[in-house]
Design an enzyme around this catalytic site. Structure first.
Site, PDB file in Angstrom:
ATOM      1  N   GLU A  49      12.050  36.004  33.358  1.00 15.88           N
ATOM      2  CA  GLU A  49      12.976  37.238  33.163  1.00 15.88           C
ATOM      3  C   GLU A  49      11.904  37.447  31.713  1.00 15.88           C
ATOM      4  OE1 GLU A  49      16.710  37.770  31.154  1.00 15.88           O
ATOM      5  OE2 GLU A  49      17.645  36.995  33.017  1.00 15.88           O
ATOM      6  N   ASP A  60      21.205  42.071  22.039  1.00 15.90           N
ATOM      7  CA  ASP A  60      20.756  41.260  21.478  1.00 15.90           C
ATOM      8  C   ASP A  60      20.513  40.520  19.873  1.00 15.90           C
ATOM      9  OD1 ASP A  60      18.506  39.932  23.810  1.00 15.90           O
ATOM     10  OD2 ASP A  60      17.104  42.007  23.356  1.00 15.90           O
TER      11      ASP A  60
END
Ligand SMILES: Cc1ncc(COP(=O)(O)O)c(C=O)c1O
Lengths: 258, 440
Positions: A49, A60
């Site tokens: 990824e 995140d």
């Protein structure tokens, strides 16, 4: 046929779950990020990824935020993503997905983004802030270029939503292991197994689990019920502290090849 | 009006999730269930007489509604011939319009069984209002605020802490409102079970834009009734500042179907839109997705969000509520930038002529009204004298006295020099502290 599904199925044929590793594009610089991604693939990753740095990464935690903020501060541009994907997919057999927040695709235009990603040899995209409800344009663009589209499934997703997510995904369904953002955790949440079985029941053929996975023990525990295990923060921290060689060592450890 | 509404051409009561091509719900899957719960609870609550009665009671007995609609003739006389009336949201408890939405959502949070409120804040007004509601209802409260804003609005940080809230300075990105929202969303993803995210403006994923507007509609409903009662007619124009756009949607909504009432939104023009240092999302933005909604967005060629700039922390946001984007496209409302300099002139004039210290946010609307009156007067002074502008005075300026003192050089030089020196020393200390932190 789906490049990503093939990679996960190849692991299954070997009697194991797929190992999937995340690294941010361009971190700490373009060359090192290519080297790190190749090292990750050479040390056991079936799927890569490549995260595209974004100004407002709400899913995140601090480690990935800090890395992507640094990349943006040095003047990162979208063109770099396609160069990195092209270099990495030419050098490895791993399926190369990008992980991106929606506005970056939106600004380029889904059709242009999909074409450029396919031309670079990319397998598809994971879209953490795009649910199937808003994904008509992306699904059309991805289909036009035979790309995989990975949507997220959460512990709080209803059976009805799970079905929609399973139907809309191609490659695999990304099972979110816990309610939270990316970042290493000491224990695997017991929600992870429930998400996997709910997604399977809803018709998903492949369900891979991520968020908080950081040790070989986690990988083994989750690998017992999921089709793939996704590691991000632990690899980004290794890259930050020890460069591509540290990524190679961490990947070997996590994938059980160390 | 009723006819056109029945014919389906009404602008009022738009429910979302979409406003033309804008709005929607661009959010991580993890939050969809919580958004569905908020949407359903709000939908039921607004039809529940008991809930509505309790909300209205709080608005009356706690906030002090209705707020006044009061003429400011000495201020108006300096701008041109038109008459100017202020909708005095600054007189609400906690000092701004923000409390209208906060009380509504806090009641919803309680109805959902949530025990903890989180919120972002820019100027600190929304944070103060949220901390206030949490205190009133005995809930836990955490406020995310950009580190840049905790400095500009230090007084409000102290207010929130007095009210029992924990204030978290956000050090990411530009360290302003958008970064505070990112951090609040990260909190919410991990805490949805017991926590309600009390979003402070008409942005964000559905149902926030329509729900927050609904709680603020009272501003325009009162203003419209007050105009009819006090003046026997509707105003010619309504002016409001637009950050995310909650006070503007609140006052515009009641007038949306009154075609004769012009609606003017004023965005933060910062140093001037030509300098790139501004927060005029509608004026210079283009369609994009941020924080869960499609709307006008300040972004670069790659889709990265641009940093916004404004003297006003409450308007320092690179996007705007999706319903405003739609009203701008349809032409029903008109949006223009007001620079820091124009806004501070209006700020000073209202203080000097009327004895009212406005929030710097609201001073953008005052500057806009001044511009309208001047333009009408230049065109036809007699006709201008017959016209009335209603301005949403969304908040009071106590929190802004420090900024204004700096802007107008109000502190005597010696004192200023001493303060500057102290500030520098504090910064030096902070930096040393940071370095030690990194080494540790
Ligand atoms: C007094 C005041 N007015 C206006 C605003 C801007 O918000 P909105 O555009 O949602 O009304 C703020 C935000 O902090 C504020 O404190």
């Amino acid at each position: 046929m789906s490049i990503t599904a093939d990679a996960v199925e190849a692991a299954r044929a070997e009697g194991r779950s797929a190992f999937i590793g995340y690294l941010p594009a361009g971190y700490p610089d373009k060359e090192a990020s290519i080297a790190a991604a190749i090292a990750l693939a050479e040390n056991g990753a079936d799927v890569l990824e490549i995260g595209i740095p974004y100004s407002d990464p709400v899913m995140d935690g601090p480690v990935i935020q800090q890395a992507t903020t640094e990349v943006l501060a040095r003047g990162f541009r979208m063109d770099e993503v396609f160069e990195i994907v092209a270099a990495v997919s030419a050098a490895t057999d791993a399926a190369v997905l990008v992980m991106t927040y929606w506005n970056l695709i939106d600004r380029m235009g889904p059709a242009v983004f999909a074409r450029r990603l396919a031309e670079a040899g990319g397998a598809g995209a994971i879209t953490p802030d795009l649910t199937p409800d808003e994904a008509e344009a992306w699904i059309a663009a991805a289909d036009a270029h035979d790309l995989d589209r990975v949507f997220l499934a959460a512990p709080t997703s209803t059976p009805e939503r799970m079905r929609r997510i399973a139907e809309s995904s191609r490659g695999f369904v990304y099972g979110v292991s816990l309610m939270g953002v990316t970042g290493a955790r000491t224990e695997v949440s017991d929600a992870a197994e429930r998400v996997v079985s709910a997604a399977h029941e809803a018709g998903a053929e492949r369900v891979c689990v991520g968020l908080g996975v950081s040790t070989r023990a986690h990988v083994e525990e989750i690998g017992a019920y999921a089709d793939g295990v996704i590691v991000g923060t632990a690899l980004v921290a290794a890259l930050r502290d020890g460069g591509p060689e540290a990524v190679a060592a961490k990947a070997a450890e996590l994938s059980g090849r160390g | 009006m009723t006819d056109s509404a029945a014919a389906g051409s009404s602008h009022r009561g738009a429910e979302g999730p979409y406003y033309g091509p804008y709005g929607g719900r661009w959010m991580p899957e993890s939050l969809i269930a919580a958004l569905d719960e908020v949407e359903q609870t709000f939908g039921e609550a607004r039809e529940d007489e008991e809930f509505v009665a309790e909300y209205q009671r709080l608005c009356r007995d706690y906030t002090g509604r209705p707020s006044l609609l009061a003429e400011v003739p000495r201020f108006a006389a300096e701008q041109g011939a038109a008459r100017i009336l202020l909708k005095r949201e600054d007189l609400n408890h906690t000092g701004s319009h923000k409390i209208n939405n906060v009380l509504g959502q806090a009641l919803l949070a309680r109805r959902m069984g949530k025990t903890r409120l989180i919120a972002e804040t820019g100027a600190g007004q929304h944070g103060v209002a949220t901390a206030t509601a949490a205190a009133l209802m005995g809930m836990e409260c955490m406020i995310y605020m950009g580190a840049e804003d905790t400095r500009r609005q230090a007084l409000n940080v102290a207010r929130m802490r007095l009210l029992g809230a924990e204030v978290v300075p956000v050090e990411h990105g530009a360290k302003t409102l958008k970064d505070a929202i990112n951090e609040a969303l990260r909190d919410w993803v991990a805490t949805v079970e017991n926590t309600h995210y009390l979003l402070g403006t008409v942005t964000g994923p559905h149902p926030f834009p329509s729900m927050v507007r609904w709680f603020h509609q009272v501003i325009g409903e009162e203003a419209r009734e007050q105009m009819l009662a006090q003046e026997g007619r509707l105003p010619d124009a309504v002016a409001a500042c637009v950050g995310g756009g909650s006070n503007a949607m609140g006052i515009f909504h009641a007038f949306l179907d009154d075609a004769e009432v012009a609606l003017h939104g004023y965005e933060a023009g910062g140093d001037g839109v030509e300098t790139g240092r501004h927060a005029a999302a509608i004026t210079l933005g283009r369609s994009g997705v941020l924080h869960g909604a499609r709307s006008y967005l300040m972004q670069d060629e790659d889709g990265q969000t641009l940093d916004s700039h404004s003297i006003s922390a409450g308007l320092d946001y690179p996007s705007v509520g999706p319903e405003h984007a739609h009203l701008a496209d349809s032409g029903r409302a008109v949006y223009e930038p007001v620079t820091d300099a124009e806004c501070m002139t209006a700020f000073e004039t209202l203080c000097r002529t009327e004895g009212i210290i406005p929030a710097i946010e609201s001073a953008h609307a005052l500057a806009g009204a001044a511009r309208l009156s001047a333009a009408w007067t230049a065109e036809d002074p007699e006709a201008a004298a017959e016209r009335i502008i209603v301005v949403s005075l969304s908040g009071r300026g106590d929190k802004d006295v420090g900024t204004a003192a700096e802007w107008f050089d109000l502190l005597d030089e010696q004192q200023e020099r001493q303060e500057r020196q102290e500030r520098q020393e504090r910064l030096d200390e902070d930096e040393q502290g940071d370095e030690t932190g990194v080494q540790a």
